[in-house]
Design an enzyme around this catalytic site. Structure first.
Site, PDB file in Angstrom:
ATOM      1  N   GLY A 119     -26.619 -30.938   0.239  1.00 37.35           N
ATOM      2  CA  GLY A 119     -27.766 -31.285   1.096  1.00 37.35           C
ATOM      3  C   GLY A 119     -27.417 -31.045   2.555  1.00 37.35           C
ATOM      4  CB  ALA A 120     -24.942 -28.732   4.052  1.00 38.64           C
TER       5      ALA A 120
ATOM      6  N   GLY B 196     -30.047 -30.793   5.350  1.00 33.52           N
ATOM      7  CA  GLY B 196     -31.027 -31.880   5.452  1.00 33.52           C
ATOM      8  C   GLY B 196     -30.821 -32.732   6.693  1.00 33.52           C
TER       9      GLY B 196
ATOM     10  CG  LEU C 112     -27.586 -38.468   5.444  1.00 38.56           C
ATOM     11  CD1 LEU C 112     -27.559 -39.689   6.349  1.00 38.56           C
ATOM     12  CD2 LEU C 112     -27.464 -38.911   3.981  1.00 38.56           C
TER      13      LEU C 112
ATOM     14  CE  LYS D 151     -30.638 -47.550   4.664  1.00 37.22           C
ATOM     15  NZ  LYS D 151     -31.648 -46.681   5.203  1.00 37.22           N
TER      16      LYS D 151
ATOM     17  CG  HIS E 227     -25.172 -46.444   9.128  1.00 40.64           C
ATOM     18  ND1 HIS E 227     -26.410 -46.538   8.566  1.00 40.64           N
ATOM     19  CD2 HIS E 227     -25.357 -46.628  10.459  1.00 40.64           C
ATOM     20  CE1 HIS E 227     -27.308 -46.741   9.510  1.00 40.64           C
ATOM     21  NE2 HIS E 227     -26.700 -46.807  10.672  1.00 40.64           N
TER      22      HIS E 227
ATOM     23  CD  GLU F 133     -33.992 -48.567  14.260  1.00 36.23           C
ATOM     24  OE1 GLU F 133     -33.698 -47.384  14.419  1.00 36.23           O
ATOM     25  OE2 GLU F 133     -34.452 -49.019  13.207  1.00 36.23           O
TER      26      GLU F 133
ATOM     27  CG  HIS G 186     -29.023 -51.175   7.614  1.00 36.43           C
ATOM     28  ND1 HIS G 186     -28.059 -50.523   6.892  1.00 36.43           N
ATOM     29  CD2 HIS G 186     -29.876 -50.207   8.039  1.00 36.43           C
ATOM     30  CE1 HIS G 186     -28.313 -49.216   6.893  1.00 36.43           C
ATOM     31  NE2 HIS G 186     -29.419 -49.007   7.579  1.00 36.43           N
TER      32      HIS G 186
ATOM     33  CE  LYS H 182     -29.340 -48.507  17.955  1.00 41.11           C
ATOM     34  NZ  LYS H 182     -29.824 -48.082  16.665  1.00 41.11           N
TER      35      LYS H 182
END
Ligand code: BG6
Length: 494
Positions: free
Chosen positions: A22-23, A25, A27, A164, A194, A232, A255, A350
Site C-alpha cells: 500500500g506504498a 496510499g 497512510l 486501524k 500510534h 485537533e 487513541h 491542537k
C-alpha cells in the site's frame, strides 16, 4: 542537556528487510515513508536494512523517487542530497498484484536476493498499509509462499504490522483476526495505535513508576476526576473517503482508551509485553460498560459547521467530528472517580492532554472555602510536551492569602536535545523490528474498543432524536452542550 541517571535501556532495531504494502496510499505517504526516512536520517535504522515498497500503481524509478521526495519533504524534513540518496539507495519499488500468487513468489525471490546481497538472515517486517479487508488474504498468500516463517525457528522471523480501522464492529474485528489467525500467530501480529509511541505517553508511565510520591496519590482517595482532551486544529484534510465511514468516535476511540489506560492502569510488574498487556487488560475489564441510556445522558456528539461543504462529504451525512462523554472505572483504585473525555476536529487548537484533578481540601482552614481545585497534574502530550503540577502557595506579604502556582517540566526542550529522538511512528517501527510487542495492541484491546463503542453506535442509529448531532463553530472547542457535560456532576473542564 540533562544527564541521564542509573537505569538506561535502549531498544535497538534488528537488521531486517522492511516490506511496505500500500506504498502509494495516504497512510504510507503521510506516516510510514517519513518514519522510514526519519529512522535512516537519525541513524536509528538497523545496520543491515532494506526497504521494498509495493503498490498496485505502476511507477518507474524516477516517479518512485520523486514520490518519496514529496512524502519526506511534506512531512517536514529538509534532506540533504546525500541523506536522501542514502535513503533511496536502500529502497526499491515493486508493482503489486495482491491477488496473484505470482506476485508473492516474485517478492519471495527478491527478498531472498536482497538478504543474500546484504548478508542478512531471513527477517522480514511486512507493513500492511492496505484496506483491512486485504489483511487476511495478504497474510494467507505470504504464508503460502513461505514468507511468514514459523516463529519457532528463531534464526529468522517474519512479522506483520497492521493499522486501524480494525473492522467496524466487534464482529468484523473478530473476522479480521480470524483471517490472520491461520497464517500468523498472535506473536507475529503488531497492531499499531500510534498514540502509544508518543514520547510523552511513554513518560507518563516512566514518571508514575519512578516517583512514588505521585503514584501513591493516583487513586480515589486523592483524585476527584480525570480529564482527557484530544483536540485537533485540522478538519478533514481531503480524507472524506475515509472519515465518512468512520466518524470521530470510530476514528479516535482507540487513541482515547490507550491514553486512559496509560494514565490510570495499575503499574505492571515490568514493561515486558506480557506484564504490560495483562495489566492493561485488567484496566479495560474494569471500565464500567456504558448503557444506551448512559450514552444519551452522558455523551455529546457534534459536527463542525463547515463539514457538510467539505469535498467528498455525502449530502445528508450525519457523521460526527466531535465527541464528549464520561465513564467510570470500577476497581479499587478508581471506584467513584469520573473520567471526562472530549475529542474533536477543527477545535481551534491542537491539544492532547491528560489532567488528574485532585480533590479539594476536606479539613483545616480551607474546608469551607472555595479555592477551586488546588492540585492538577497535567500531561500535555502534544504539541508542547510538558508536565505540570498546580498547587496553592501563600501569596507573599503580610496577609495570609493564597495564590495558585504551577511547577512545570518543559519536556520537549529536553527531549529535543537528545540525539535521535524518534517520532511516534519511528519508535513503533523500531519496537516492531526489535520484536517487542509492549506498545502494540492485543486482539483483546481491539475487541474491547468495539464493545465499548457499541452503545454509542447503537444509540445514534436507533434513537437519533434522543442523541442529536449538535453543531459547533469551526475553530471552537465543541458545542455548549459538551462544555456543560461535567456540570452534571458539579465539575467543569479545566
Ligand atoms: C489518526 C486519525 O489515527 O490520528 C486521524 O485517523 C487523526 O483522524 C490522527 O487526525 C491524530 O494523530 P496525531 O498524532 O496527529 O495527533
Amino acid at each position: 542537556m540533562t544527564e541521564t541517571i542509573g537505569f538506561c535501556q535502549e531498544t535497538r532495531a534488528e537488521s531486517c528487510g522492511f516490506v511496505l504494502f500500500g506504498a502509494t496510499g495516504d497512510l504510507a505517504g503521510r506516516k510510514i515513508i517519513p518514519a522510514l526516512f526519519g529512522l535512516c536520517e537519525k541513524k536509528l535504522a538497523p545496520e543491515k536494512f532494506y526497504i521494498v515498497m509495493a503498490a498496485r500503481t505502476p511507477l518507474d524509478r524516477g516517479a518512485f523517487e520523486s514520490r518519496l521526495w514529496d512524502c519526506v519533504t511534506k512531512a517536514g524534513f529538509t534532506p540533504s542530497p546525500e541523506s536522501f540518496s542514502a535513503f533511496i539507495a536502500r529502497t526499491e519499488y515493486l508493482r503489486a498484484d495482491y491477488d496473484s500468487e505470482d506476485f508473492y513468489r516474485g517478492l519471495a525471490a527478491r527478498l531472498a536476493a536482497l538478504d543474500a546481497g546484504a548478508g542478512a538472515k531471513k527477517k522480514h517486517l511486512f507493513y500492511l498499509a492496505t484496506p483491512p479487508a486485504a489483511f487476511g488474504p495478504i497474510a494467507g498468500k505470504l504464508k503460502a509462499c513461505g514468507l511468514l516463517s514459523d516463529p519457532a525457528d528463531c534464526s529468522c522471523w517474519s512479522r506483520l504490522i497492521i493499522e486501524k480501522p480494525y473492522g467496524s464492529s466487534p464482529e468484523s474485528a473478530a473476522a479480521l483476526d480470524a483471517g490472520l489467525e491461520t497464517p500468523a500467530t498472535e506473536s507475529q501480529v503488531y497492531r499499531i495505535d500510534h498514540f502509544t509511541g508518543k514520547e510523552t505517553v511513554q513518560n507518563v508511565m516512566a514518571l508514575r513508576a519512578a516517583n512514588r510520591v505521585f503514584d501513591a496519590t493516583w487513586n480515589n482517595k486523592f483524585i476527584d476526576h480525570v480529564q482527557l482532551t484530544v483536540f485537533e486544529e485540522l478538519g478533514l484534510e481531503g480524507r472524506a473517503g475515509f472519515f465518512e465511514h468512520m466518524g470521530l468516535a470510530r476514528d479516535m476511540m482507540s487513541h482515547i482508551l490507550q491514553l486512559a489506560a496509560i494514565a490510570a492502569m495499575d503499574l505492571p510488574a515490568s514493561f515486558k509485553a506480557d506484564d504490560f498487556k495483562a495489566e492493561k487488560k485488567r484496566f479495560f475489564e474494569s471500565i464500567r460498560p456504558l448503557t444506551r441510556e448512559a450514552v444519551t445522558e452522558r455523551s455529546v456528539r457534534a459536527r463542525y459547521e463547515s463539514y457538510a461543504s467539505e469535498p467528498g462529504v455525502a449530502p445528508g451525512s450525519a457523521v460526527e467530528t466531535f465527541l464528549a462523554f464520561s465513564f467510570y472505572v470500577d476497581n479499587d483504585r478508581w471506584r467513584g472517580v469520573p473520567f471526562y473525555v472530549r475529542a474533536g476536529k477543527k477545535t481551534g487548537e491542537k491539544r492532547t492532554c491528560i489532567k488528574l484533578v485532585y480533590k479539594k481540601p476536606d479539613r483545616g482552614i480551607f474546608k469551607d472555602v472555595d479555592i477551586g481545585y488546588p492540585n492538577v497534574f497535567s500531561f500535555n502530550i502534544q504539541p508542547d510536551e510538558k508536565i505540570s503540577f498546580s498547587l496553592i502557595s501563600k501569596h507573599p506579604g503580610p496577609k495570609l492569602c493564597f495564590t495558585p502556582r504551577s511547577m512545570a517540566v518543559d519536556y520537549r526542550t529536553e527531549a529535543e536535545e537528545a540525539t535521535g529522538f524518534p517520532t511516534d511512528y519511528e519508535r513503533l517501527l523500531i519496537e516492531a523490528m526489535a520484536g517487542d510487542q509492549t506498545l502494540f495492541l492485543s486482539a483483546f484491546e481491539v475487541k474491547f474498543m468495539w464493545e465499548f463503542l457499541a452503545p454509542f453506535l447503537a444509540a445514534w442509529k436507533e434513537a437519533p432524536g434522543e442523541n442529536p448531532l449538535y453543531s459547533y463553530a469551526d475553530g471552537s472547542p465543541g458545542p455548549a452542550r459538551a462544555a456543560e457535560l461535567p456540570n452534571i456532576d458539579g465539575r467543569s473542564w479545566l
